[in-house]
Design a protein around this motif. Structure first.
Motif, PDB file in Angstrom:
ATOM      1  N   SER A   7     -18.844   9.889 -72.374  1.00 15.91           N
ATOM      2  CA  SER A   7     -18.600   8.506 -72.785  1.00 15.91           C
ATOM      3  C   SER A   7     -18.053   8.442 -74.211  1.00 15.91           C
ATOM      4  O   SER A   7     -18.265   9.337 -75.027  1.00 15.91           O
ATOM      5  N   LEU A   8     -17.350   7.358 -74.474  1.00 16.71           N
ATOM      6  CA  LEU A   8     -16.793   7.155 -75.808  1.00 16.71           C
ATOM      7  C   LEU A   8     -17.900   7.106 -76.858  1.00 16.71           C
ATOM      8  O   LEU A   8     -17.753   7.624 -77.965  1.00 16.71           O
ATOM      9  N   LYS A   9     -19.027   6.521 -76.509  1.00 13.73           N
ATOM     10  CA  LYS A   9     -20.161   6.451 -77.437  1.00 13.73           C
ATOM     11  C   LYS A   9     -20.681   7.849 -77.772  1.00 13.73           C
ATOM     12  O   LYS A   9     -20.983   8.152 -78.933  1.00 13.73           O
ATOM     13  N   GLU A  10     -20.776   8.704 -76.765  1.00 14.82           N
ATOM     14  CA  GLU A  10     -21.231  10.077 -77.011  1.00 14.82           C
ATOM     15  C   GLU A  10     -20.262  10.819 -77.928  1.00 14.82           C
ATOM     16  O   GLU A  10     -20.682  11.556 -78.825  1.00 14.82           O
ATOM     17  N   ILE A  11     -18.970  10.603 -77.712  1.00 13.71           N
ATOM     18  CA  ILE A  11     -17.965  11.241 -78.554  1.00 13.71           C
ATOM     19  C   ILE A  11     -18.085  10.732 -79.987  1.00 13.71           C
ATOM     20  O   ILE A  11     -18.022  11.511 -80.941  1.00 13.71           O
ATOM     21  N   GLN A  12     -18.265   9.426 -80.139  1.00 11.25           N
ATOM     22  CA  GLN A  12     -18.433   8.841 -81.478  1.00 11.25           C
ATOM     23  C   GLN A  12     -19.587   9.500 -82.220  1.00 11.25           C
ATOM     24  O   GLN A  12     -19.442   9.916 -83.372  1.00 11.25           O
ATOM     25  N   VAL A  13     -20.718   9.593 -81.560  1.00 10.08           N
ATOM     26  CA  VAL A  13     -21.905  10.173 -82.200  1.00 10.08           C
ATOM     27  C   VAL A  13     -21.666  11.651 -82.519  1.00 10.08           C
ATOM     28  O   VAL A  13     -21.975  12.114 -83.626  1.00 10.08           O
ATOM     29  N   TRP A  14     -21.093  12.378 -81.580  1.00 12.54           N
ATOM     30  CA  TRP A  14     -20.835  13.801 -81.768  1.00 12.54           C
ATOM     31  C   TRP A  14     -19.927  14.044 -82.970  1.00 12.54           C
ATOM     32  O   TRP A  14     -20.141  14.962 -83.766  1.00 12.54           O
ATOM     33  N   LEU A  15     -18.889  13.191 -83.106  1.00 16.42           N
ATOM     34  CA  LEU A  15     -17.942  13.368 -84.201  1.00 16.42           C
ATOM     35  C   LEU A  15     -18.407  12.743 -85.506  1.00 16.42           C
ATOM     36  O   LEU A  15     -17.817  12.989 -86.557  1.00 16.42           O
ATOM     37  N   GLY A  16     -19.447  11.913 -85.445  1.00 20.34           N
ATOM     38  CA  GLY A  16     -19.994  11.310 -86.658  1.00 20.34           C
ATOM     39  C   GLY A  16     -19.214  10.120 -87.174  1.00 20.34           C
ATOM     40  O   GLY A  16     -19.308   9.782 -88.355  1.00 20.34           O
ATOM     41  N   HIS A  17     -18.445   9.468 -86.288  1.00 21.14           N
ATOM     42  CA  HIS A  17     -17.696   8.282 -86.716  1.00 21.14           C
ATOM     43  C   HIS A  17     -18.641   7.107 -86.911  1.00 21.14           C
ATOM     44  O   HIS A  17     -19.580   6.921 -86.145  1.00 21.14           O
ATOM     45  N   SER A  18     -18.356   6.306 -87.922  1.00 21.45           N
ATOM     46  CA  SER A  18     -19.233   5.174 -88.224  1.00 21.45           C
ATOM     47  C   SER A  18     -19.091   4.045 -87.206  1.00 21.45           C
ATOM     48  O   SER A  18     -20.035   3.278 -87.002  1.00 21.45           O
ATOM     49  N   THR A  19     -17.925   3.940 -86.574  1.00 19.88           N
ATOM     50  CA  THR A  19     -17.741   2.914 -85.540  1.00 19.88           C
ATOM     51  C   THR A  19     -17.039   3.517 -84.336  1.00 19.88           C
ATOM     52  O   THR A  19     -16.302   4.507 -84.446  1.00 19.88           O
ATOM     53  N   ILE A  20     -17.268   2.887 -83.200  1.00 16.77           N
ATOM     54  CA  ILE A  20     -16.621   3.354 -81.969  1.00 16.77           C
ATOM     55  C   ILE A  20     -15.123   3.071 -82.013  1.00 16.77           C
ATOM     56  O   ILE A  20     -14.333   3.757 -81.365  1.00 16.77           O
ATOM     57  N   ASN A  21     -14.714   2.078 -82.810  1.00 16.33           N
ATOM     58  CA  ASN A  21     -13.289   1.768 -82.934  1.00 16.33           C
ATOM     59  C   ASN A  21     -12.505   2.939 -83.510  1.00 16.33           C
ATOM     60  O   ASN A  21     -11.374   3.201 -83.095  1.00 16.33           O
TER      61      ASN A  21
END
Length: 55
Positions: A7-21
């Motif tokens: 999921s996009l959310k999992e990728i966001q967390v894995w990469l450490g991005h502050s927002t899903i955008n």
């Protein structure tokens, strides 16, 4: 990763991005195979609706 079910959310967390955008704008792209699949789904939907209306 998205094509493999991550999921996009999992990728966001894995990469450490502050927002899903940030993740979505940077890493999501639509390839030709996906465009064709989407077009077929839209066609199937309209065909089904047309068949239901004709009955």
């Amino acid at each position: 990763m998205i094509k493999h079910g991550v999921s996009l959310k999992e990728i966001q967390v894995w990469l450490g991005h502050s927002t899903i955008n940030i993740t979505a704008n940077t890493y999501t792209h639509i390839d030709m195979e996906t465009k064709k699949d989407t077009a077929q789904k839209i066609n199937d939907l309209f065909s089904k609706k047309a068949n239901e209306a004709a009955q």
